[in-house]
Every structure is written in structure tokens, then in C-alpha cells.
Design a protein around this motif. Structure first.
Motif, mmCIF file in Angstrom:
data_model
loop_
_atom_site.group_PDB
_atom_site.id
_atom_site.type_symbol
_atom_site.label_atom_id
_atom_site.label_comp_id
_atom_site.label_asym_id
_atom_site.label_seq_id
_atom_site.Cartn_x
_atom_site.Cartn_y
_atom_site.Cartn_z
ATOM 1 N N LEU A 587 0.744 -1.320 0.179
ATOM 2 C CA LEU A 587 -0.042 -0.229 0.094
ATOM 3 C C LEU A 587 0.971 0.965 -0.335
ATOM 4 O O LEU A 587 0.977 2.247 -0.607
ATOM 5 C CB LEU A 587 -0.724 -0.129 1.567
ATOM 6 C CG LEU A 587 -1.881 1.152 1.181
ATOM 7 C CD1 LEU A 587 -2.845 0.993 0.217
ATOM 8 C CD2 LEU A 587 -2.357 0.782 2.773
ATOM 9 N N ALA A 588 1.879 1.509 1.004
ATOM 10 C CA ALA A 588 2.826 2.672 0.695
ATOM 11 C C ALA A 588 3.661 2.679 -0.148
ATOM 12 O O ALA A 588 3.859 3.989 -0.647
ATOM 13 C CB ALA A 588 4.383 2.263 2.086
ATOM 14 N N ASP A 589 4.096 1.157 -0.991
ATOM 15 C CA ASP A 589 4.901 1.265 -2.277
ATOM 16 C C ASP A 589 3.880 1.880 -3.905
ATOM 17 O O ASP A 589 4.363 3.144 -4.557
ATOM 18 C CB ASP A 589 4.762 0.101 -2.742
ATOM 19 C CG ASP A 589 6.335 -0.494 -2.112
ATOM 20 O OD1 ASP A 589 7.235 0.522 -1.402
ATOM 21 O OD2 ASP A 589 7.090 -1.644 -1.695
ATOM 22 N N SER A 590 2.545 1.718 -3.061
ATOM 23 C CA SER A 590 1.177 2.105 -4.138
ATOM 24 C C SER A 590 1.325 4.035 -3.959
ATOM 25 O O SER A 590 1.360 4.621 -5.101
ATOM 26 C CB SER A 590 0.171 1.705 -3.701
ATOM 27 O OG SER A 590 -0.504 2.090 -4.777
ATOM 28 N N GLU A 591 1.102 4.313 -2.789
ATOM 29 C CA GLU A 591 1.128 5.304 -2.942
ATOM 30 C C GLU A 591 2.531 6.233 -3.216
ATOM 31 O O GLU A 591 2.373 7.764 -3.769
ATOM 32 C CB GLU A 591 0.979 5.843 -1.345
ATOM 33 C CG GLU A 591 -0.545 5.586 -0.586
ATOM 34 C CD GLU A 591 -0.441 5.590 0.922
ATOM 35 O OE1 GLU A 591 0.107 5.761 1.730
ATOM 36 O OE2 GLU A 591 -1.994 5.401 0.764
ATOM 37 N N ASN A 592 3.794 5.859 -3.067
ATOM 38 C CA ASN A 592 4.850 6.812 -3.721
ATOM 39 C C ASN A 592 4.747 6.665 -5.336
ATOM 40 O O ASN A 592 5.565 7.580 -5.574
ATOM 41 C CB ASN A 592 5.787 5.561 -2.911
ATOM 42 C CG ASN A 592 6.182 6.195 -1.139
ATOM 43 O OD1 ASN A 592 6.004 6.872 -0.783
ATOM 44 N ND2 ASN A 592 6.615 4.863 -0.602
ATOM 45 N N PHE A 593 4.645 5.041 -5.256
ATOM 46 C CA PHE A 593 4.687 4.821 -7.305
ATOM 47 C C PHE A 593 3.815 6.052 -7.741
ATOM 48 O O PHE A 593 3.937 7.212 -8.592
ATOM 49 C CB PHE A 593 4.265 3.862 -7.526
ATOM 50 C CG PHE A 593 5.307 3.115 -7.164
ATOM 51 C CD1 PHE A 593 6.740 3.014 -7.756
ATOM 52 C CD2 PHE A 593 4.853 1.612 -7.014
ATOM 53 C CE1 PHE A 593 7.755 1.629 -6.899
ATOM 54 C CE2 PHE A 593 5.554 0.307 -6.700
ATOM 55 C CZ PHE A 593 7.053 0.591 -6.427
#
Length: 728
Positions: A587-593
Motif C-alpha cells: 500500500l505504501a509503495d503504491s502511494e509512493n509510486f
């Protein structure tokens, strides 16, 4: 209400004039430009004997015969503004030399009050000066002062105000004899000027005639513009007299100078100056110079002094800088917690705090560096540096006088290229002046220092002073090599000889150092709070809009919704803990991407990506490209733009640590990239304000030449450094 008075401070270089100005005005100073030129003018406001008073600090000069731009600006102010009083500051230890300017001011007719400065040094050397007798002989006030301690300053202003009110603006020229032949021509020219009222609304007739005899090009050009037979008569009369003098084995301007010194000698022989017992301060300076300017020992000592300055700067400023960085980091987290997610939060946290905070974090180091630099200047050591570097400069096609523009521009880090470029006016050779102007912006100016400090903190934190010292030496080397390149290609020509005055060594005062440091630090902070803030907001907008399309945003949101559903479906307890953590990371990776893709989709991101196709040769990614593009406006913008870019490129702005830590953790950055970026920053295009000043001082073609030629050289050097560093 009484009309405010205007006083001018005049004097030779190194006479303590500006120290006296600071002592009198303190913080009540204003910096502007002289009318019609870019030469800086310093003014101060004070109140004396119930009258408001404006005090103008004129550039240091030896004569009213103007050669350089600063001399022309000073004379133009005296002639055009006609101040109510001219306070002529003289070094009491070299009275006869200082009185040469005094005589010319008196011939101009100015209401002059003499300030015999550095009286403490004169007494230490055993000199006894009868100021009362000198005042009687010149028929005007003479006041003893010690500017660095403020002694005599109040008495000086009271005497000057009283004298100005007594004169009531009247200008009465002094007339001295220059020998029978010169006097005859002078009287004939004076009579013609008065009869035809030729420029007499601005200039005294006798002084105007003297300027024609001295061959003053500026005055003669004004006469030609005025037109008429009188201008022709004056030029022919001056030319005929000069020819007769040459035939007799004399030079006209030398004869005039000799008679002025003869007038000064006749004043002093009445017993104005007597020598008693005491150490000779000049002899002490000479003894120190035999060591400090020695052919071998001098440069070694100079490098040791500079290296020690850098080590001390980092040692004293590291803790305050860490506190400020931590403070801005906390401020970003607080603002992110208070403001709701959206454009306002992004603007405040990523645009303002991350942008401006990244620059203001270096204020402690800037203050320490400015303080130490002011120490070297007030001691008189920077003049020795210029003297020692003359031999080196001539080898690269420059002039010894080019050293001071280099030092002012940041030869000792913390300067500014704008006054450095303007300081090149003292060079009389057009080719050497142009080469100096084109090379001076390579120095480690105050705007570049934050870039260097950021990269040092991220990749070379073990030896910051040594790395900064190496960067300074690299800046000098780059400036000299590029100057040699231009002098052998686009601006060839022979070098001219160099002559300069070395002032005696003097101990700085805490007050003077505090004023100089405070002025420079405040200019840095003011720039960060105005220009850099405005550009940071513009860069934030360029890195925010147009952003991702609605479809793309919906795709990301759908993906995250799916992850949240999976997280909700997981069983509670230890069994689902590992999978819960993995889904949270996704979820954090998706937001950063999403944040990084939004940055890439912005106007600035698209430009950075286009440039990346070429910049990859130097190791620069699209974020660095955006920052370097912003640095064309001001070099500090490189830091603020990187701060904004890294903040916008994460889903949790304001909570990712200091900028240097983010750079160190970024796999796209490395020590090789940092070295290439340092090389590029040293060489690439000057900031916009510097380019504008360069164009004013030369021509727009040279300002544009500096932009494109410097950037091409910078990219070539960055590619070479990156490829070499990566290989090693």
C-alpha cells in the motif's frame, strides 16, 4: 522644519573611511546605486544637532581625475549633488599622500572637513600632529578620530554640521599657483569659460580649466556635448600648452601634480607633523610581509590559512546547522499534521518549508564563514593574497587587479558574483576586464555554498572542511583555466603591468566584524525569504501541475482499494501479522509510486525526463535536471528544488528526514554523481542577476555567451568527472 543635510565621506582606499561610516550609521544604512550607473552607493541616516542628515560613503579614490568607474561615480556625486559638506578621511600616518585628494576637493570648492583617522597608530609610530595648526592653515575644521573604536566620531559630526550651516551650501574654490606659464593659460581659459558661461552652472570655471589641462576625457566629452567655440578653444589651449611643456622636457599633468605636492609640503613644513619616539607601524608591516608574502612561504601560509578557515567554519557551525535542519524537519511534520491533505498542504510542506528550509538551514555556516572572511579583510590579509596571486594570474592572461573581483565573487567562499563583476571596473585593459568578468562567476559564491554543503553532508560527511577546501581550489583552477582559454581564443591580447597598495596590518574590531557579518547574513536570509521563496513556489507549481489524469488516479485508487480489502479479510492474531505487514508495504509503495509518477507527469518532470536522455552521461537523473534548470535563476534554488522534488515524490511529505539523508539513500545518487554535480555547479551558467550585470558591464552578447559557453563547459566537465569517478 529644517531641510535635511547631505554629507559625503571621501578618502583614499584603506584610510578607514567605511569603518567610520559604519561607526556613525550602525544599522541605519541603505544600499542603492549611483544615478545612471550600476556602481553601489551606501547611505546612512543619523541626526546631528537637531538636524536630519544623510551620510553617503563614496568609493575610495586618490584623485578627482577619474579613470575607473568608481572614481567617476564618486566625482559625479560631488559635482552633481553638491553635498552640504564633504568629510575627507585621511590616514594620519600618511598625511601628505592623503592631502593630495584634499587639495583637489578644495579646488573644486567643496566645503571640506578633515577627519585625521587612525590617530592611535600615528601616536604609536611616534608622530605628533598639530591638528589646530593644520585647521588654521587650511581655514577649516580638522578632527582627530579612531574609527575602529568610534573615537572622535561624534565630535566630527558636530563640527561638520556646524561648518555646513556656516557655509550655507556655498562652494568656494581654492586657487593655487602652477607656475607662470601654466597660470597664464589657466587664467585665459578661466576668463573664456566665465565669459561664455560654459558649464559654469555645474562646475567652477578654474576647476573646469584644470581638468582640460589634465586631459580629463570625461570633462572634455561633456564640453563637446555642450558644443560651441569655447570647447574648441579650451582643447586647443590645453593641447598647445602640453606641446610646449613636452618640448621643454616636462609633462603637463606631472607639473600640475608636482605643484599640488609643493602646496602640501608648504603646509606641513610649518610644523604640522613632528616625529617623536615610538615603534614604526609601517616597518612592522614590512617585516610581516617579508614572511607572509614570501615567494615560497607566502603561498603555503595562504593555503594553510584558508584550510584552517574551512575547518573552523565546519567545527563551529555543525551543531547549529543540525538544530536548524531538525527544526525545519519537525516543522514540516507539524504542518502536514495540521493541514488537511491537498494542494494547500503540498504547497506549505513541499513548496515552502522543504524549499526555503533547505536553504535557511545553512545560515549558521554562512554567518561563521562571513565572520572569518571579514577578519581576513579587516586585517589586510586579502590584499596580500591579491599581491601573491598576481604572478599566477599573469600566466593565465589576467591582471593582478583581477584577484580582488575573484575574491569578492567567492574566491574565499561566501562572496557574490554581482559585486565581483562590478569590481572588475578597476581594470583599464578592456580584454583583461572582459576575461575577469567572464571568469569571476566560477568562484564559490554564497549562492553555490548550500549546494556544496548539501552534497558534502550527504556523501562526504567525514571530512567536510577538507572537501570544501578542495572545491574552493577547484573553483580557482576552473576560473584560471577558462580565462586562459578565452584569452587565447575569443579575447586575445597582451597582459598589462600590475600595481597595488598594501595597507598596514590592523586588528579588526568586534563591532566592525559584527556589522559586516550581520549585513551579509541578512542579505542571505532576505534572499531566501523573498526571491528563493517566490521561485520555490513557482517550481512547486511546475512540479505539481498538470499531474496525473483522472483515469490514472482511478487505477491507483482501485489497486489500493483491493489491497485494503485483502487486509480487512485477513484473520486477526499472529497468523495474519506477516501478511498484514506485506500488504501494508504494498500500500505504501503504491502511494509512493503515484507521487513519483505525478511528479514525472508535471511540466518540470517532463522537462527533466527529456533532458535525462543526454544528462545520463553525467549521471544526472530527471530530478537533478529540474533542480539545475531552477538554478539558472539563483544557485540556492538547486537545493530548494531538490527538497521540493523529494518531498513531492513521496506519499508522506515532511516525514522523510533531512534532504541530505534522502539523497544519500537514493540509489540514483552516488558519490560519483555528487562529484559530477559539484563540477557542473562550479562551471555552469551564472544566475540571472549576474548575467544581467555582466551584460550591463559589457554587452548582452557576452552575458548570453557566459550562459551557453559556461553550460557547455560544465556539462563536458561533469561527464568526464562522472565517468572517471565511476571507473575508479
Amino acid at each position: 522644519m529644517p531641510h535635511p543635510l547631505t554629507f559625503a565621506l571621501a578618502g583614499n582606499p584603506n584610510c578607514g573611511k567605511t569603518t567610520l561610516f559604519n561607526a556613525l550609521t550602525g544599522a541605519r544604512q541603505h544600499v542603492g546605486n549611483y544615478p545612471g550607473v550600476t556602481m553601489e552607493k551606501r547611505e546612512g541616516r543619523l541626526r546631528v544637532a537637531g538636524r536630519d542628515l544623510t551620510l553617503v560613503d563614496l568609493p575610495g579614490m586618490y584623485s578627482l581625475t577619474a579613470y575607473a568607474d568608481d572614481e567617476r561615480a564618486a566625482r559625479a556625486f560631488l559635482v552633481g549633488e553638491k553635498p552640504n559638506c564633504v568629510i575627507d578621511v585621511l590616514d594620519a600616518g600618511t598625511l601628505s599622500r592623503g592631502l593630495y585628494l584634499t587639495v583637489q576637493l578644495l579646488e573644486l570648492g567643496a566645503p571640506v572637513v578633515l577627519a585625521l583617522n587612525m590617530m592611535d597608530e600615528a601616536r604609536q609610530r611616534g608622530l605628533v600632529i598639530d591638528t589646530g595648526l593644520l585647521a588654521k592653515l587650511l581655514n577649516r575644521p580638522v578632527v582627530e578620530t579612531v574609527a575602529r573604536r568610534g573615537e572622535g566620531a561624534d565630535d566630527l559630526m558636530r563640527e561638520a554640521a556646524a561648518y555646513a550651516l556656516t557655509r550655507q551650501g556655498g562652494w568656494r574654490p581654492l586657487e593655487i599657483s602652477y607656475g607662470p606659464e601654466v597660470d597664464r593659460t589657466l587664467l585665459a581659459m578661466q576668463a573664456r569659460i566665465e565669459a561664455d558661461r560654459f558649464l559654469t552652472d555645474r562646475l567652477p570655471a578654474r576647476w573646469l580649466a584644470l581638468k582640460y589641462l589634465e586631459g580629463d576625457e570625461e570633462v572634455m566629452a561633456a564640453g563637446r556635448r555642450h558644443g560651441g567655440a569655447t570647447a574648441v578653444f579650451l582643447e586647443r589651449g590645453a593641447s598647445a600648452l602640453a606641446k610646449r611643456m613636452r618640448q621643454a622636457g616636462s609633462l603637463l599633468d606631472a607639473v600640475i601634480s608636482d605643484y599640488r605636492y609643493g602646496f602640501i609640503a608648504s603646509l606641513l613644513q610649518h610644523g604640522v607633523v613632528l616625529r617623536g619616539e615610538g615603534p614604526d607601524r609601517i616597518a612592522l608591516s614590512d617585516a610581516l610581509d617579508r614572511v607572509l608574502t614570501h615567494t615560497v612561504a607566502g603561498p603555503v601560509i595562504m593555503l594553510a590559512v584558508l584550510f584552517g578557515m574551512f575547518q573552523l567554519t565546519f567545527a563551529l557551525s555543525s551543531a547549529p546547522m543540525a538544530w536548524l535542519e531538525s527544526g525545519f524537519d519537525s516543522l514540516g511534520r507539524i504542518a502536514a499534521g495540521i493541514l488537511p491533505p491537498g494542494m494547500l498542504q503540498s504547497l506549505v510542506v513541499s513548496g515552502v518549508i522543504a524549499g526555503v528550509g533547505g536553504v535557511l538551514g545553512f545560515v549558521p555556516l554562512i554567518c561563521v564563514m562571513f565572520f572569518l572572511l571579514s577578519c581576513l579583510e579587516d586585517l589586510g590579509y586579502t590584499a596580500r593574497m591579491a599581491y601573491m596571486l598576481d604572478r599566477v594570474f599573469r600566466a593565465f592572461g589576467l591582471h593582478g587587479a583581477s584577484v580582488m573581483p575573484f575574491i569578492i565573487s567567492g574566491g574565499i567562499p561566501g562572496g557574490c558574483a554581482v559585486p565581483g563583476v562590478m569590481a572588475a571596473r578597476t581594470l583599464r585593459s578592456p580584454r583583461e576586464r572582459l576575461a575577469t568578468i567572464l571568469s569571476a562567476p566560477f568562484m564559490a559564491c554564497g549562492a553555490k555554498i548550500p549546494v556544496y554543503l548539501l552534497l558534502i553532508a550527504a556523501f562526504f560527511p567525514e571530512h567536510p572542511g577538507m572537501v570544501m577546501f578542495a572545491i574552493t581550489l577547484a573553483s580557482w583552477a576552473a576560473a584560471l583555466l577558462v580565462a586562459k582559454l578565452w584569452r587565447t581564443t575569443v579575447i586575445p591580447g597582451p597582459a598589462t603591468p600590475f600595481l597595488m597598495e598594501l595597507p598596514p596590518y590592523r586588528l579588526p574590531t568586534l563591532r566592525g566584524l559584527s556589522i559586516h557579518t550581520g549585513e551579509r547574513a541578512w542579505q542571505y536570509v532576505k534572499k531566501a525569504g523573498t526571491i528563493i521563496l517566490a521561485i520555490s513556489v513557482v517550481m512547486w507549481a511546475a512540479m505539481t501541475f498538470p499531474g496525473l489524469t483522472a483515469d490514472r488516479l482511478a487505477t491507483y485508487e482501485e489497486g489500493r482499494a483491493s489491497i485494503r480489502e485483502q487486509m480487512a479479510a485477513l484473520p486477526a492474531g499472529p497468523a495474519g501479522k506477516a501478511e498484514q505487514a506485506a500488504l501494508a508495504a504494498r500500500l505504501a509503495d503504491s502511494e509512493n509510486f503515484e507521487a513519483e509518477e505525478a511528479l514525472r507527469a508535471s511540466l518540470a518532470g517532463r522537462l527533466g525526463l527529456v533532458l535525462e536522455k543526454v544528462s545520463r552521461l553525467a549521471g544526472f537523473d530527471w530530478r537533478i535536471n529540474i533542480a539545475l534548470f531552477g538554478g539558472l535563476a539563483a544557485k540556492e534554488i538547486v537545493v530548494s528544488t531538490l527538497g521540493t522534488a523529494y518531498d513531492l515524490g513521496t506519499a508522506d511529505p515532511g516525514a522523510s528526514g533531512t534532504l541530505s539523508a534522502r539523497l544519500a539513500a537514493d540509489p540514483a545518487f552516488s558519490p560519483a554523481v555528487a562529484l559530477a554535480l559539484i563540477a557542473f555547479t562550479i562551471l555552469y551558467a551564472p544566475c540571472f542577476v549576474t548575467v544581467t550585470v555582466m551584460a550591463r558591464e559589457t554587452a548582452w552578447k557576452w552575458g548570453l555567451f557566459a550562459v551557453f559557453a559556461n553550460t557547455a563547459l560544465a556539462f563536458g566537465a561533469a561527464v568526464a568527472v562522472f565517468q572517471l569517478a565511476r571507473t575508479l
